[in-house]
Design an enzyme around this catalytic site. Sequence first.
Site, short mmCIF file in Angstrom:
data_model
loop_
_atom_site.label_atom_id
_atom_site.label_comp_id
_atom_site.label_asym_id
_atom_site.label_seq_id
_atom_site.Cartn_x
_atom_site.Cartn_y
_atom_site.Cartn_z
N LYS A 261 0.84 -1.20 0.00
CA LYS A 261 0.00 0.00 0.00
C LYS A 261 0.87 1.25 0.00
O LYS A 261 0.61 2.21 -0.72
CB LYS A 261 -0.89 0.03 1.25
CG LYS A 261 -1.98 -1.00 1.26
CD LYS A 261 -3.24 -0.45 0.60
CE LYS A 261 -4.30 -1.50 0.46
NZ LYS A 261 -3.89 -2.76 -0.18
N ILE A 262 1.91 1.24 0.84
CA ILE A 262 2.79 2.41 0.92
C ILE A 262 3.43 2.66 -0.45
O ILE A 262 3.48 3.79 -0.95
CB ILE A 262 3.86 2.20 2.00
CG1 ILE A 262 3.21 2.22 3.38
CG2 ILE A 262 4.96 3.28 1.91
CD1 ILE A 262 4.11 1.86 4.53
#
Length: 517
Positions: A261-262
């Site tokens: 996600k990051i």
Amino acid sequence: MTSKLLFHDVHAILIPENISKTRIDIMRQRLTEKGGTVVTSTSTKVTHIITAHQCLHQVLGFLKLDTLPPDCKVVSPDFIAKSIQHGCLEHSGCEVQFIEPALPKKTESVIRVLDSDEELSEAETEPLDDYEQQLMESMWSESQAATTETDNEFENPPSIYSEATNAEATSNSNQTERKKIIIPEALLRYMNASPNSSENKNQHITDEFTRLVKRAETEGNQWRIRSYKKAVKIISKLSFRIMSKEDVKGLKGIGKNMTLKIEEILRTGYSLKAHTIPEKFGPLEKFKNIYGVGEKIAEKFYTIGYRTLEDVKSKATLTRDQQLGIKYYDDFLQRIPRSECSKIAEFVTKMVHELDANLICRMMGSYLRGSETCGDVDFMITDPNGLPNEGLLESIVLKLKNVGFILENLSSPASEDGHERIWRGICKLAGVGIARRIDILIVPFDELGAATIYFTGNTEFNRCIRLLARKMGYSLNQHGLFRKGPNGEKTLVASKTEQEIFDILGVPWKPATERNI
Ligand SMILES: Nc1ccn([C@H]2C[C@H](O)[C@@H](COP(=O)(O)OP(=O)(O)OP(=O)(O)O)O2)c(=O)n1
Ligand SMILES: [Mn+2]
């Protein structure tokens, strides 16, 4: 004559914990190519300690020192890049503001797990359920892993976790059970709060993760909710801006999925998932804003096929509370300005004192914690002469109704011993066009301390402190702190003042305004 290189006077120790190996390599390279020296021992001159830790214990633990070397600055990993960028040693904004002072004195063999954002099940007297047990164990093993996974030239850096474990292992070698008291992370923040330590360098990432929390909440997926919340806490406290997924490698609490996600946020600026809100989100939010409608009922309404408030109003069978929830729907959506709360407090106090001038009245909840706006009014009354008389709450409510201040009763929880102690209702201050939710609480003077802790909140603070009590063999509720016996029997230990309860739990007392954790 050649001029001195930028880092000529810098003799730095790099603490590699919570920093990726790549980043450490880059930092080391930048430092040395501009004249700096990387030192690996505090026996030689040290001018800077570069660390991602914000906890003095961890820094000292790593260095195996009791105090920091003299004339030595502790700076965040940003220090090198910022100094290069500005062409001078850039200390401002890079010096680490430590967020953790001493261990609580009264607890023995305390092991702190800094990322515990475990939530307490409401039944605080119950033993840990499977989920909680699992969570505890995973936190325990994560913290252990975090102390051993240090791929660097420093040998076995000690940490508060391994130290505590070792100390216990040697002093208690024939005892296989380790005593683990885990102080919830949010409570640690309360215990150690330092006012200027909260700049979030990764807001663009935590904003997206906060959206993911919301999304998980709509799915009712507790694991996801907790994981994303935990990620928000960890990321927002980092002392450096995340530039690549390498920067979060090995960071405890940030696993494979979180890293993906990051990476996506770094690449595209947002998380696609966070922005694809399920269709049911809107209707569910609307339903949950009806007083008396929680997660489950909202879900039920949605499953039946209701989509609008009109559907609910015309088709659902509603309780009286829910009907009032619909009637005052728009009013209850509006938060109460602090100034109005103050007027309500003044008015209700005056009415109560007309009945008995000895009674102590106090606003609780978010108002006491200093909020500028409040969701409702939490008004507490206690009789310093002992037990409040049985009809007191009734007389107060009647009086407030007669003067037109109280508009409606809502259902109130019955108290265990049959004395009604919480009254819930709806009120409106003369001259204000909006109806407000009000709770009036009657508290026995003997329980004032426990009740004050409870009704001060915030809810997260209460969860944490109850969880801590439980881990220490106590149970804490609004009536008191109880010691739990082997057969589940409870003996009252303290209830009169907040101070004595905090003392037993080893938590420093702080004013309500510092409990917004
Ligand atoms: N599930 C809950 C609900 C409440 N409380 C405690 C902590 C709260 O601070 C206090 C008052 O509850 P409110 O719901 O009125 O919450 P606040 O006053 O904190 O916030 P708001 O401004 O939304 O009313 O009671 C709690 O411990 N657990
Ligand atoms: Mn409140």
